[in-house]
Design a protein around this motif. Structure first.
Motif, PDB file in Angstrom:
ATOM      1  N   UNK A 194      -6.276   5.138   6.607  1.00 17.88           N
ATOM      2  CA  UNK A 194      -7.546   5.860   6.664  1.00 17.88           C
ATOM      3  C   UNK A 194      -7.281   7.166   7.404  1.00 17.88           C
ATOM      4  N   UNK A 195      -7.804   8.246   6.866  1.00 16.22           N
ATOM      5  CA  UNK A 195      -7.611   9.563   7.496  1.00 16.22           C
ATOM      6  C   UNK A 195      -8.950  10.049   8.033  1.00 16.22           C
ATOM      7  N   UNK A 196      -8.960  10.359   9.328  1.00 15.99           N
ATOM      8  CA  UNK A 196     -10.146  10.916   9.973  1.00 15.99           C
ATOM      9  C   UNK A 196      -9.884  12.388  10.281  1.00 15.99           C
ATOM     10  N   UNK A 197     -10.825  13.227   9.891  1.00 13.55           N
ATOM     11  CA  UNK A 197     -10.680  14.652  10.181  1.00 13.55           C
ATOM     12  C   UNK A 197     -11.846  15.103  11.061  1.00 13.55           C
ATOM     13  N   UNK A 198     -11.521  15.908  12.074  1.00 12.78           N
ATOM     14  CA  UNK A 198     -12.518  16.367  13.042  1.00 12.78           C
ATOM     15  C   UNK A 198     -12.590  17.894  13.023  1.00 12.78           C
ATOM     16  N   UNK A 199     -13.775  18.419  13.263  1.00 11.36           N
ATOM     17  CA  UNK A 199     -13.916  19.861  13.463  1.00 11.36           C
ATOM     18  C   UNK A 199     -13.992  20.190  14.946  1.00 11.36           C
ATOM     19  N   UNK A 200     -14.339  19.188  15.763  1.00 11.49           N
ATOM     20  CA  UNK A 200     -14.463  19.360  17.214  1.00 11.49           C
ATOM     21  C   UNK A 200     -13.154  18.913  17.873  1.00 11.49           C
ATOM     22  N   UNK A 201     -12.385  19.839  18.487  1.00 14.36           N
ATOM     23  CA  UNK A 201     -11.119  19.459  19.132  1.00 14.36           C
ATOM     24  C   UNK A 201     -11.306  18.388  20.203  1.00 14.36           C
ATOM     25  N   UNK A 202     -12.432  18.422  20.932  1.00 10.52           N
ATOM     26  CA  UNK A 202     -12.655  17.424  21.975  1.00 10.52           C
ATOM     27  C   UNK A 202     -12.796  16.029  21.362  1.00 10.52           C
ATOM     28  N   UNK A 203     -13.523  15.930  20.243  1.00  8.22           N
ATOM     29  CA  UNK A 203     -13.676  14.638  19.575  1.00  8.22           C
ATOM     30  C   UNK A 203     -12.331  14.149  19.055  1.00  8.22           C
ATOM     31  N   UNK A 242     -15.615   2.439  11.633  1.00  7.75           N
ATOM     32  CA  UNK A 242     -16.900   3.123  11.773  1.00  7.75           C
ATOM     33  C   UNK A 242     -17.672   2.595  12.987  1.00  7.75           C
ATOM     34  N   UNK A 243     -17.629   1.276  13.199  1.00  9.30           N
ATOM     35  CA  UNK A 243     -18.303   0.702  14.362  1.00  9.30           C
ATOM     36  C   UNK A 243     -17.686   1.221  15.653  1.00  9.30           C
ATOM     37  N   UNK A 244     -16.362   1.345  15.655  1.00  7.17           N
ATOM     38  CA  UNK A 244     -15.705   1.845  16.866  1.00  7.17           C
ATOM     39  C   UNK A 244     -16.115   3.288  17.131  1.00  7.17           C
ATOM     40  N   UNK A 245     -16.137   4.117  16.099  1.00 11.41           N
ATOM     41  CA  UNK A 245     -16.544   5.514  16.279  1.00 11.41           C
ATOM     42  C   UNK A 245     -17.964   5.597  16.820  1.00 11.41           C
ATOM     43  N   UNK A 246     -18.870   4.772  16.298  1.00 12.23           N
ATOM     44  CA  UNK A 246     -20.256   4.777  16.767  1.00 12.23           C
ATOM     45  C   UNK A 246     -20.344   4.349  18.228  1.00 12.23           C
ATOM     46  N   UNK A 247     -19.629   3.283  18.568  1.00 10.50           N
ATOM     47  CA  UNK A 247     -19.718   2.780  19.939  1.00 10.50           C
ATOM     48  C   UNK A 247     -19.117   3.753  20.949  1.00 10.50           C
ATOM     49  N   UNK A 248     -18.115   4.536  20.494  1.00 10.45           N
ATOM     50  CA  UNK A 248     -17.469   5.503  21.385  1.00 10.45           C
ATOM     51  C   UNK A 248     -18.202   6.838  21.387  1.00 10.45           C
ATOM     52  N   UNK A 249     -19.210   6.969  20.531  1.00 11.45           N
ATOM     53  CA  UNK A 249     -19.948   8.224  20.470  1.00 11.45           C
ATOM     54  C   UNK A 249     -19.120   9.364  19.901  1.00 11.45           C
ATOM     55  N   UNK A 250     -18.174   9.014  19.024  1.00 11.40           N
ATOM     56  CA  UNK A 250     -17.299  10.024  18.424  1.00 11.40           C
ATOM     57  C   UNK A 250     -17.690  10.191  16.958  1.00 11.40           C
ATOM     58  N   UNK A 251     -17.827  11.437  16.542  1.00 17.39           N
ATOM     59  CA  UNK A 251     -18.216  11.691  15.157  1.00 17.39           C
ATOM     60  C   UNK A 251     -17.092  12.395  14.418  1.00 17.39           C
ATOM     61  N   UNK A 252     -16.621  11.751  13.361  1.00 14.33           N
ATOM     62  CA  UNK A 252     -15.609  12.362  12.497  1.00 14.33           C
ATOM     63  C   UNK A 252     -16.325  13.099  11.373  1.00 14.33           C
ATOM     64  N   UNK A 253     -15.785  14.239  11.007  1.00 15.87           N
ATOM     65  CA  UNK A 253     -16.417  15.022   9.940  1.00 15.87           C
ATOM     66  C   UNK A 253     -16.072  14.500   8.554  1.00 15.87           C
ATOM     67  N   UNK A 254     -14.941  13.811   8.466  1.00 14.16           N
ATOM     68  CA  UNK A 254     -14.524  13.336   7.145  1.00 14.16           C
ATOM     69  C   UNK A 254     -13.698  12.077   7.307  1.00 14.16           C
ATOM     70  N   UNK A 255     -13.968  11.102   6.465  1.00 16.36           N
ATOM     71  CA  UNK A 255     -13.174   9.872   6.426  1.00 16.36           C
ATOM     72  C   UNK A 255     -12.726   9.657   4.986  1.00 16.36           C
ATOM     73  N   UNK A 256     -11.431   9.542   4.783  1.00 14.56           N
ATOM     74  CA  UNK A 256     -10.899   9.288   3.450  1.00 14.56           C
ATOM     75  C   UNK A 256      -9.962   8.090   3.500  1.00 14.56           C
ATOM     76  N   UNK A 257      -9.976   7.316   2.428  1.00 13.46           N
ATOM     77  CA  UNK A 257      -9.147   6.119   2.334  1.00 13.46           C
ATOM     78  C   UNK A 257      -8.017   6.389   1.347  1.00 13.46           C
ATOM     79  N   UNK A 258      -6.811   6.118   1.774  1.00 16.21           N
ATOM     80  CA  UNK A 258      -5.640   6.300   0.924  1.00 16.21           C
ATOM     81  C   UNK A 258      -4.960   4.944   0.751  1.00 16.21           C
TER      82      UNK A 258
END
Length: 332
Positions: free
Chosen positions: A244-253, A288-304
């Protein structure tokens, strides 16, 4: 590497159009089939993959009564293959690797000849012929010698001839070999239409995208045995490399996710993380549950996920795809 994948419970699957247990076949000291089992539901597309000489065409020849197995049992269209070969032949159609079309006569004459072989009356034969020529878009070419047809037209005529007897099960052995991309896609559409009408299609092919596109279930034949069987997605999960590839626009996230997640590969320039995953719903929900619980938002999620090429190479030990213009059975 697992040798098989989980199958649908038998009580939830349609009746078997083709079933086989322990099919064996040898030519001299060469074992081609070493005890294979098959269970193909009615009204589905089943694809048999394998390298040259793996036994794909031998399997088709056995199940279509063209040659006898050395061992094992099989039922086709509900009939025992050994005890009732005539009933099996009455229920099936076969289109081989090489066209059965007679190029010296017209397309219509090829069809009428097939109608005679099926003992149709002259009136019924002409009715069936006219309907199939229209269905396969061959009306304009019907009066022309078949040798003048393109490869795609000959293949359409070949299948139309197979359908004269209204078979419930059709064996298509390398049906699109040598066709251009447009003709291949036309053939795929024909196969889909056949299945939507209740026909069962047993397909052998060396085009992995063809199996991925058409087949409800796929089996990989190697060394005379079924190396794995399942849906395309099930087979792809057998080999490593999915992620799974997560892409962020926020460097802090991105940095927070990099620190918190384990076993990830980061790309600091692209602000993306690669997480090993089989792409299953459970794993995606966990991420996705982990991202929600950590308060982290990824801009894009792709499955390879690995493709069927990866599966084929892993299960057969091949290094390059087989050349589709080579004869499949090296032992004959």
């Amino acid at each position: 590497m697992p040798s098989s994948v989980m199958s649908t419970p038998n009580d939830l699957r349609p009746p078997a159009a083709v079933s086989a247990t322990g099919l064996r076949k040898s030519y001299g000291d060469r074992t081609v089939l070493d005890g294979i089992d098959l269970d193909i539901p009615a009204g589905s597309v089943f694809a048999l993959l394998g390298p040259n000489g793996a036994g794909k065409t031998t399997t088709v020849k056995i199940l279509s009564t063209l040659i006898a197995a050395d061992g094992g049992q099989a039922r086709v269209a509900g009939h025992d293959l050994a005890a009732s070969p005539d009933r099996v032949r009455a229920a099936i159609g076969v289109t081989g690797q090489f066209s059965a079309v007679d190029g010296l006569i017209t397309g219509e004459e090829n069809m009428l000849l097939m109608a005679d072989l099926h003992h149709l009356s002259r009136r019924e034969g002409r009715r069936v012929t006219a309907g199939l020529l229209e269905r396969f878009d061959l009306v304009d070419a019907a009066k022309k010698p078949a040798q003048s047809y393109s490869g795609g037209m000959k293949r359409r005529l070949d299948i139309a001839m197979t359908l004269v007897g209204n078979p419930r099960i059709i064996f298509l052995d390398e049906p699109t070999t040598g066709l251009d991309p447009r003709s291949r896609h036309n053939m795929w559409q024909i196969i889909r239409e056949l299945v939507s009408g209740g026909v069962t299609v047993f397909l052998t092919t060396q085009y992995l995208d063809e199996a991925d596109e058409l087949a409800d279930r796929i089996a990989v034949l190697n060394g005379g045995r079924i190396a794995a069987e399942g849906t395309a997605e099930e087979l792809k999960r057998l080999v490593p490399g999915g992620h799974v590839r997560l892409r962020f626009s926020d460097p802090a996230a991105y940095r927070s996710a990099t620190v918190a997640l384990r076993e990830v590969t980061g790309d600091d320039e692209a602000l993306s993380l690669q997480i090993p995953s089989d792409g299953s719903q459970r794993e995606l929900r966990s991420i996705l549950d982990w991202l929600d619980s950590a308060g982290i938002e990824a801009d894009e999620l792709t499955v390879h996920t690995p493709d069927l090429d990866d599966v084929f190479f892993a299960l057969t030990g091949s290094h390059r795809p087989n050349q589709p213009n080579q004869p499949e059975e090296a032992v004959r």
